[in-house]
Design an enzyme around this catalytic site. Structure first.
Site, PDB file in Angstrom:
ATOM      1  N   CYS A   8       0.867  -1.188   0.000  1.00 61.92           N
ATOM      2  CA  CYS A   8       0.000   0.000   0.000  1.00 61.92           C
ATOM      3  C   CYS A   8       0.898   1.231   0.000  1.00 61.92           C
ATOM      4  O   CYS A   8       2.066   1.140  -0.405  1.00 61.92           O
ATOM      5  CB  CYS A   8      -0.980  -0.027   1.180  1.00 61.92           C
ATOM      6  SG  CYS A   8      -0.216   0.051   2.810  1.00 61.92           S
ATOM      7  N   ASN A  11       2.211   1.497   4.447  1.00 66.81           N
ATOM      8  CA  ASN A  11       2.475   0.229   5.164  1.00 66.81           C
ATOM      9  C   ASN A  11       2.161   0.344   6.664  1.00 66.81           C
ATOM     10  O   ASN A  11       2.812  -0.279   7.499  1.00 66.81           O
ATOM     11  CB  ASN A  11       3.928  -0.245   4.943  1.00 66.81           C
ATOM     12  CG  ASN A  11       4.203  -1.679   5.414  1.00 66.81           C
ATOM     13  OD1 ASN A  11       5.216  -1.956   6.047  1.00 66.81           O
ATOM     14  ND2 ASN A  11       3.316  -2.596   5.126  1.00 66.81           N
ATOM     15  N   CYS A  13      -1.532   0.801   7.428  1.00 67.50           N
ATOM     16  CA  CYS A  13      -2.955   0.434   7.514  1.00 67.50           C
ATOM     17  C   CYS A  13      -3.279  -0.805   6.682  1.00 67.50           C
ATOM     18  O   CYS A  13      -3.416  -1.907   7.205  1.00 67.50           O
ATOM     19  CB  CYS A  13      -3.863   1.580   7.046  1.00 67.50           C
ATOM     20  SG  CYS A  13      -3.724   3.083   8.035  1.00 67.50           S
ATOM     21  N   ARG A  14      -3.422  -0.626   5.363  1.00 68.28           N
ATOM     22  CA  ARG A  14      -3.987  -1.696   4.527  1.00 68.28           C
ATOM     23  C   ARG A  14      -3.084  -2.889   4.320  1.00 68.28           C
ATOM     24  O   ARG A  14      -3.527  -4.031   4.500  1.00 68.28           O
ATOM     25  CB  ARG A  14      -4.396  -1.119   3.156  1.00 68.28           C
ATOM     26  CG  ARG A  14      -5.553  -0.146   3.244  1.00 68.28           C
ATOM     27  CD  ARG A  14      -5.705   0.634   1.963  1.00 68.28           C
ATOM     28  NE  ARG A  14      -4.559   1.485   1.720  1.00 68.28           N
ATOM     29  CZ  ARG A  14      -4.343   2.185   0.626  1.00 68.28           C
ATOM     30  NH1 ARG A  14      -5.218   2.119  -0.363  1.00 68.28           N
ATOM     31  NH2 ARG A  14      -3.280   2.944   0.506  1.00 68.28           N
ATOM     32  N   SER A  15      -1.831  -2.663   3.937  1.00 70.85           N
ATOM     33  CA  SER A  15      -0.997  -3.842   3.640  1.00 70.85           C
ATOM     34  C   SER A  15      -0.631  -4.651   4.889  1.00 70.85           C
ATOM     35  O   SER A  15      -0.591  -5.881   4.800  1.00 70.85           O
ATOM     36  CB  SER A  15       0.219  -3.491   2.772  1.00 70.85           C
ATOM     37  OG  SER A  15       1.066  -2.568   3.392  1.00 70.85           O
ATOM     38  N   ASP A 122      -8.321   3.917   0.749  1.00 73.66           N
ATOM     39  CA  ASP A 122      -7.403   4.160   1.854  1.00 73.66           C
ATOM     40  C   ASP A 122      -8.139   4.663   3.095  1.00 73.66           C
ATOM     41  O   ASP A 122      -8.651   5.780   3.102  1.00 73.66           O
ATOM     42  CB  ASP A 122      -6.365   5.199   1.403  1.00 73.66           C
ATOM     43  CG  ASP A 122      -5.159   5.200   2.329  1.00 73.66           C
ATOM     44  OD1 ASP A 122      -5.311   4.774   3.493  1.00 73.66           O
ATOM     45  OD2 ASP A 122      -4.082   5.625   1.884  1.00 73.66           O
TER      46      ASP A 122
HETATM   47  P1  4NP Z   1      -1.826   2.876   4.095  1.00 76.59           P
HETATM   48  O1  4NP Z   1      -2.418   4.271   4.617  1.00 76.59           O
HETATM   49  O2  4NP Z   1      -1.217   3.172   2.735  1.00 76.59           O
HETATM   50  O3  4NP Z   1      -3.014   1.973   4.005  1.00 76.59           O
HETATM   51  O4  4NP Z   1      -0.806   2.420   5.108  1.00 76.59           O
HETATM   52  C1  4NP Z   1      -1.703   5.475   4.695  1.00 76.59           C
HETATM   53  C2  4NP Z   1      -0.868   5.719   5.744  1.00 76.59           C
HETATM   54  C3  4NP Z   1      -0.225   6.931   5.867  1.00 76.59           C
HETATM   55  C4  4NP Z   1      -0.428   7.897   4.927  1.00 76.59           C
HETATM   56  C5  4NP Z   1      -1.258   7.666   3.861  1.00 76.59           C
HETATM   57  C6  4NP Z   1      -1.890   6.434   3.744  1.00 76.59           C
HETATM   58  N1  4NP Z   1       0.197   9.152   5.055  1.00 76.59           N
HETATM   59  O5  4NP Z   1      -0.060  10.038   4.210  1.00 76.59           O
HETATM   60  O6  4NP Z   1       0.979   9.348   5.986  1.00 76.59           O
END
Ligand code: 4NP
Length: 156
Positions: A8, A11, A13-15, A122
């Site tokens: 993702c 790294n 939340c989703r992955s 997301d």
């Molecule tokens: P992820 O979510 O890609 O599912 O881990 C996010 C985590 C952090 C951010 C964006 C998406 N960020 O902008 O910090």
């Protein structure tokens, strides 16, 4: 051995949700020894951060426990993986660009294995961690069915 890397953006939340959930799924089906499963982000700004609490708690509410430390996906992941499973179109574009030729034929949207397709939105932005969980669960389940079916076909 089937090597799978979930990818993702951050790294956190989703992955990591997908990594821990898929590890649990293959264990429940008695297939843990057939898989190597990891996850990474396309960007490094969360490197070293813990599993984001709302994501972790959502997973826990569905019976899956685990910790994770964020890291960026590496060229070593790309080289070693049979499947690099991304959550959305941005991840697909960023990882395809990063991986270059080494990623050819290995990068798939997780939900492409579910007949409806689409992206895992997301939850960092949507704040809907339940929806992210249910999309990830569907994608992981359909991906595992795909692997099991292709193995059965190759053994026929
Ligand atoms: P992820 O979510 O890609 O599912 O881990 C996010 C985590 C952090 C951010 C964006 C998406 N960020 O902008 O910090």
């Amino acid at each position: 051995m089937i090597r799978v890397t979930f990818v993702c953006l951050g790294n956190i939340c989703r992955s990591p949700m997908a990594e821990l959930l898929f590890k649990n799924m293959v264990k429940e089906r008695g297939l843990a020894s057939s898989f190597e499963i990891t996850s990474g982000g396309t960007f490094d700004y969360e490197e070293g951060s813990p599993f984001y609490s709302p994501a972790k708690e959502t997973l826990r509410a569905h019976g899956v426990e685990g910790e994770h430390t964020a890291r960026k996906v590496t060229m070593d992941d790309v080289a070693k993986s049979d499947y690099l499973l991304v959550m959305d179109e941005n991840n697909f574009r960023d990882l395809t660009e990063f991986a270059g030729d080494a990623g050819k034929g290995k990068i798939f949207m997780l939900l492409s294995f579910a007949s409806r397709g689409g992206a895992v939105a997301d939850p960092w932005y949507t704040r809907d961690f339940e929806k992210a969980y249910s999309d990830i669960e569907e994608g992981c389940r359909c991906f595992l069915d795909f692997i099991i079916n292709s193995k059965e076909r190759s053994e026929r």
